[in-house]
Design an enzyme around this catalytic site. Structure first.
Site, PDB file in Angstrom:
ATOM      1  N   LEU A   7      29.406  30.349  40.066  1.00  0.00           N
ATOM      2  CA  LEU A   7      29.365  30.655  38.636  1.00  0.00           C
ATOM      3  C   LEU A   7      30.750  30.448  38.010  1.00  0.00           C
ATOM      4  O   LEU A   7      30.904  29.716  37.034  1.00  0.00           O
ATOM      5  CB  LEU A   7      28.911  32.113  38.445  1.00  0.00           C
ATOM      6  CG  LEU A   7      28.819  32.612  37.006  1.00  0.00           C
ATOM      7  CD1 LEU A   7      27.683  31.915  36.264  1.00  0.00           C
ATOM      8  CD2 LEU A   7      28.591  34.137  36.967  1.00  0.00           C
ATOM      9  N   THR A   8      31.783  31.081  38.589  1.00  0.00           N
ATOM     10  CA  THR A   8      33.113  31.110  37.970  1.00  0.00           C
ATOM     11  C   THR A   8      33.720  29.707  37.872  1.00  0.00           C
ATOM     12  O   THR A   8      33.556  28.885  38.773  1.00  0.00           O
ATOM     13  CB  THR A   8      34.039  32.026  38.798  1.00  0.00           C
ATOM     14  OG1 THR A   8      33.406  33.293  38.927  1.00  0.00           O
ATOM     15  CG2 THR A   8      35.389  32.201  38.123  1.00  0.00           C
TER      16      THR A   8
ATOM     17  N   PRO B  41      37.286  27.322  36.015  1.00  0.00           N
ATOM     18  CA  PRO B  41      38.651  27.476  35.505  1.00  0.00           C
ATOM     19  C   PRO B  41      38.681  28.109  34.108  1.00  0.00           C
ATOM     20  O   PRO B  41      39.554  28.922  33.814  1.00  0.00           O
ATOM     21  CB  PRO B  41      39.176  26.035  35.470  1.00  0.00           C
ATOM     22  CG  PRO B  41      38.410  25.339  36.560  1.00  0.00           C
ATOM     23  CD  PRO B  41      37.049  25.979  36.570  1.00  0.00           C
TER      24      PRO B  41
ATOM     25  N   ALA C  59      36.111  29.932  32.767  1.00  0.00           N
ATOM     26  CA  ALA C  59      35.095  30.985  32.619  1.00  0.00           C
ATOM     27  C   ALA C  59      35.086  31.906  33.823  1.00  0.00           C
ATOM     28  O   ALA C  59      34.543  31.565  34.875  1.00  0.00           O
ATOM     29  CB  ALA C  59      33.708  30.359  32.449  1.00  0.00           C
ATOM     30  N   GLY C  60      35.740  33.084  33.671  1.00  0.00           N
ATOM     31  CA  GLY C  60      35.693  34.113  34.703  1.00  0.00           C
ATOM     32  C   GLY C  60      34.997  35.312  34.098  1.00  0.00           C
ATOM     33  O   GLY C  60      33.759  35.418  34.102  1.00  0.00           O
TER      34      GLY C  60
ATOM     35  N   GLU D 249      32.685  40.494  40.608  1.00  0.00           N
ATOM     36  CA  GLU D 249      31.404  41.046  40.131  1.00  0.00           C
ATOM     37  C   GLU D 249      31.586  41.804  38.821  1.00  0.00           C
ATOM     38  O   GLU D 249      30.978  42.840  38.584  1.00  0.00           O
ATOM     39  CB  GLU D 249      30.795  41.965  41.203  1.00  0.00           C
ATOM     40  CG  GLU D 249      29.800  41.285  42.110  1.00  0.00           C
ATOM     41  CD  GLU D 249      30.462  40.253  43.031  1.00  0.00           C
ATOM     42  OE1 GLU D 249      31.547  39.741  42.688  1.00  0.00           O
ATOM     43  OE2 GLU D 249      29.874  39.921  44.053  1.00  0.00           O
ATOM     44  N   GLY D 250      32.431  41.252  37.964  1.00  0.00           N
ATOM     45  CA  GLY D 250      32.752  41.914  36.691  1.00  0.00           C
ATOM     46  C   GLY D 250      33.912  42.862  36.932  1.00  0.00           C
ATOM     47  O   GLY D 250      33.795  43.795  37.729  1.00  0.00           O
TER      48      GLY D 250
HETATM   49  C1  LIG Z   1      38.156  36.635  46.546  1.00  0.00           C
HETATM   50  C2  LIG Z   1      37.300  36.237  45.388  1.00  0.00           C
HETATM   51  C3  LIG Z   1      35.975  35.875  45.616  1.00  0.00           C
HETATM   52  C4  LIG Z   1      35.186  35.452  44.561  1.00  0.00           C
HETATM   53  N1  LIG Z   1      33.911  34.988  44.812  1.00  0.00           N
HETATM   54  C5  LIG Z   1      33.216  34.415  43.811  1.00  0.00           C
HETATM   55  C6  LIG Z   1      31.958  33.758  44.080  1.00  0.00           C
HETATM   56  O1  LIG Z   1      31.485  33.705  45.216  1.00  0.00           O
HETATM   57  N2  LIG Z   1      31.317  33.167  43.048  1.00  0.00           N
HETATM   58  C7  LIG Z   1      31.805  33.179  41.779  1.00  0.00           C
HETATM   59  O2  LIG Z   1      31.164  32.617  40.896  1.00  0.00           O
HETATM   60  N3  LIG Z   1      32.968  33.800  41.489  1.00  0.00           N
HETATM   61  C8  LIG Z   1      33.690  34.405  42.466  1.00  0.00           C
HETATM   62  N4  LIG Z   1      34.890  35.021  42.190  1.00  0.00           N
HETATM   63  C9  LIG Z   1      35.393  35.035  40.826  1.00  0.00           C
HETATM   64  C10 LIG Z   1      35.418  36.428  40.204  1.00  0.00           C
HETATM   65  O3  LIG Z   1      34.120  36.823  39.868  1.00  0.00           O
HETATM   66  C11 LIG Z   1      36.372  36.363  38.993  1.00  0.00           C
HETATM   67  O4  LIG Z   1      37.680  36.319  39.536  1.00  0.00           O
HETATM   68  C12 LIG Z   1      36.192  37.525  38.055  1.00  0.00           C
HETATM   69  O5  LIG Z   1      34.980  37.399  37.375  1.00  0.00           O
HETATM   70  C13 LIG Z   1      37.321  37.590  37.013  1.00  0.00           C
HETATM   71  O6  LIG Z   1      37.493  36.356  36.396  1.00  0.00           O
HETATM   72  P1  LIG Z   1      38.940  35.683  36.346  1.00  0.00           P
HETATM   73  O7  LIG Z   1      39.540  35.758  37.698  1.00  0.00           O
HETATM   74  O8  LIG Z   1      38.796  34.343  35.733  1.00  0.00           O
HETATM   75  O9  LIG Z   1      39.791  36.624  35.423  1.00  0.00           O
HETATM   76  P2  LIG Z   1      39.968  36.489  33.826  1.00  0.00           P
HETATM   77  O10 LIG Z   1      38.653  36.326  33.191  1.00  0.00           O
HETATM   78  O11 LIG Z   1      41.012  35.455  33.566  1.00  0.00           O
HETATM   79  O12 LIG Z   1      40.526  37.925  33.447  1.00  0.00           O
HETATM   80  C14 LIG Z   1      41.882  38.276  33.739  1.00  0.00           C
HETATM   81  C15 LIG Z   1      42.058  39.762  33.498  1.00  0.00           C
HETATM   82  O13 LIG Z   1      41.825  40.043  32.114  1.00  0.00           O
HETATM   83  C16 LIG Z   1      40.885  41.097  31.992  1.00  0.00           C
HETATM   84  N5  LIG Z   1      40.058  40.885  30.808  1.00  0.00           N
HETATM   85  C17 LIG Z   1      39.255  39.837  30.570  1.00  0.00           C
HETATM   86  N6  LIG Z   1      38.663  39.963  29.365  1.00  0.00           N
HETATM   87  C18 LIG Z   1      39.105  41.140  28.844  1.00  0.00           C
HETATM   88  C19 LIG Z   1      38.864  41.847  27.625  1.00  0.00           C
HETATM   89  N7  LIG Z   1      38.033  41.380  26.703  1.00  0.00           N
HETATM   90  N8  LIG Z   1      39.485  43.015  27.454  1.00  0.00           N
HETATM   91  C20 LIG Z   1      40.327  43.521  28.381  1.00  0.00           C
HETATM   92  N9  LIG Z   1      40.602  42.889  29.535  1.00  0.00           N
HETATM   93  C21 LIG Z   1      39.996  41.715  29.769  1.00  0.00           C
HETATM   94  C22 LIG Z   1      40.053  41.029  33.258  1.00  0.00           C
HETATM   95  O14 LIG Z   1      39.493  42.271  33.549  1.00  0.00           O
HETATM   96  C23 LIG Z   1      41.085  40.637  34.284  1.00  0.00           C
HETATM   97  O15 LIG Z   1      41.737  41.793  34.738  1.00  0.00           O
HETATM   98  C24 LIG Z   1      35.701  35.456  43.238  1.00  0.00           C
HETATM   99  C25 LIG Z   1      37.020  35.856  43.012  1.00  0.00           C
HETATM  100  C26 LIG Z   1      37.821  36.205  44.050  1.00  0.00           C
HETATM  101  C27 LIG Z   1      39.269  36.557  43.776  1.00  0.00           C
END
Ligand SMILES: Cc1cc2nc3c(=O)[nH]c(=O)nc-3n(C[C@H](O)[C@H](O)[C@H](O)COP(=O)(O)OP(=O)(O)OC[C@H]3O[C@@H](n4cnc5c(N)ncnc54)[C@H](O)[C@@H]3O)c2cc1C
Length: 410
Positions: A138-139, A141, A143-144, A375-376
């Site tokens: 899902l995730t 560059p 869209a996290g 997971e959020g």
């Molecule tokens: C070890 C690991 C395993 C993973 N496995 C998977 C997988 O199997 N499949 C998959 O699809 N993804 C996976 N992920 C991705 C994971 O779900 C994302 O890292 C997560 O959703 C956060 O997205 P991001 O890293 O892009 O952070 P960003 O979206 O860049 O957020 C950065 C920070 O800003 C905060 N933030 C964001 N928006 C707001 C807001 N509106 N207000 C306040 N704070 C905010 C967030 O809480 C976070 O602390 C994995 C990640 C890791 C590190």
């Protein structure tokens, strides 16, 4: 003669009340595995961040992986009230084992919920036994946390779907055979589509494993899709259902993350309390000093309260309650933030010993952080919960101590 009692655990078994005798036997079996194999080998498994095949195969052989799958495909379709107990037990000793089980939910749930009958017949029995693995992609560059920022495009072309895009942080990328891939419809980007991509599809590239801080044993990779074609039969759900399928998978995985974090917090307290009994300073055991005792009291009280919240979220899932998603968010937020705090304090209580490589708390400390991100993240869940409170507040019964009319005027 008095019957021999098994050694009492620091944290009680009160939540086993939610389970029937068959389910309790599963918990007993998992306890046996943690005592005999998973606990003793946890440090070694967490030495390197390569996929923990032995752990995975053991959990598959023992039917623990199969708890996520329906009975008609060889699984046991366990209730969430049982799964949280399994995951808590695993998390107490070994994050790798616990994350293999929550990761199975994340990666396979959309196949269980949305695959065509032929694909289910083909994949589910072998996913259940561990012959095959799936990943959840899902995730991206861009869209996290903001999942709606997905850039991956999926277009229908004759009887096939064509996928273009990039994914990052994908767990089990290097070991999975199938990838649940979520993107937007090229013709109508407001519509989300999920398809199954096999690892050998032309135009599909999986990067080498990417190093990380913790969660060893379940490595991550990036993915790239360049005009990757899959047959129409690889569609999951209907066109437009991709977002809901992803949320459905994340919902189960969130409850699992909460249980895993709780297990780790329980393990951390057990370890700290043992150290506090052994360590003598200022003329008595560390655990006889009031300050450290109060720290333990706070930890244990908050852990038991959080166990109740996580158990409630699981019950709501099993009962298909309409508000389960909010309770899963609350459970995940509360359990994962608590775990980070408890593990930090437990490490403090074990002093320099806790900081050493051979002591489990350094591993717990590194692993705890991810539960607050994946997971959020905690912030995302706070946003979801806060919005829901305000939405409901508009129509909720007014507190009877208030007079009618606006509260702003006086
Ligand atoms: C070890 C690991 C395993 C993973 N496995 C998977 C997988 O199997 N499949 C998959 O699809 N993804 C996976 N992920 C991705 C994971 O779900 C994302 O890292 C997560 O959703 C956060 O997205 P991001 O890293 O892009 O952070 P960003 O979206 O860049 O957020 C950065 C920070 O800003 C905060 N933030 C964001 N928006 C707001 C807001 N509106 N207000 C306040 N704070 C905010 C967030 O809480 C976070 O602390 C994995 C990640 C890791 C590190």
């Amino acid at each position: 003669m008095k019957p021999t009692q098994p050694p009492a655990r620091l944290f009680g078994d009160h939540f086993l009340r939610q389970l029937n005798s068959e389910e309790r036997a599963v918990v007993d079996r998992v306890r046996g595995l943690t005592a005999e194999v998973l606990g003793p080998s946890a440090a070694e498994v967490a030495q390197t961040d390569t996929f923990a095949w032995d752990t995975f195969r053991l959990l598959a052989r023992e039917g623990i992986v199969g708890t996520a799958f329906p009975r008609e495909y060889g699984g046991s379709d366990a209730r969430q009230v049982l799964r949280i107990r399994i995951i808590e037990e695993l998390g107490r000793v070994c994050s790798t084992s616990a994350s293999i089980i929550t990761g199975t939910d994340l990666s396979s749930r959309a196949i269980v919920a949305g695959a065509a009958a032929e694909m289910k017949d083909r994949l589910l029995p072998r996913l259940c036994t561990g012959e095959l693995q799936a990943a959840f992609a899902l995730t991206e560059p861009e869209a996290g946390s903001d999942v709606r920022g997905l850039q991956t495009r999926i277009r229908r072309q004759g009887g096939r779907y064509v996928v273009n895009g990039r994914k990052k942080f994908i767990t089990r990328g290097t070991t999975s055979d199938w990838f649940v891939t979520v993107g937007r419809a090229e013709e109508d980007p407001s519509m989300f589509i999920a398809v199954l991509v096999p690892r050998d599809a032309a135009g599909f590239t999986i990067s080498p494993e990417v190093g990380k801080l913790g969660w060893y044993g379940v490595p991550i990779s990036s993915l790239e899709f360049r005009d990757v074609e899959v047959p129409h039969g690889h569609l999951l759900g209907a066109e437009g259902e991709g977002f809901d399928l992803a949320q459905d998978a994340l919902l189960r995985a969130r409850i699992g993350h909460a249980a895993m974090a709780l297990g780790r917090a329980i393990g951390a307290v057990e370890i700290a309390a043992t150290y506090m009994s052994d360590r003598r300073l200022f003329g008595k055991a560390l655990g006889e000093h009031q300050g450290p005792q109060w720290m333990l009291a706070d930890m244990v009280t908050k852990i038991e309260a959080t166990r109740a919240l996580v158990a409630l979220a699981a019950e709501k899932y099993d009962a298909k309650d309409a508000d389960v998603a909010i309770f899963a968010s609350m459970a995940k937020l509360q359990a994962t933030d608590l775990c980070m705090a408890v593990v930090t304090d437990a490490l403090q209580l074990t002093g320099g010993r806790g900081y050493l490589q051979d002591f489990p708390l350094q591993r717990f400390f590194r692993d705890a952080k991810l539960n607050q991100i994946g997971e959020g993240s905690s912030e995302v869940h706070k946003t979801v919960i806060g919005r829901d409170v305000m939405r409901r507040a508009r129509d909720a019964d007014r507190n009877p101590c208030l007079r009618p009319g606006s509260l702003v005027e006086y």
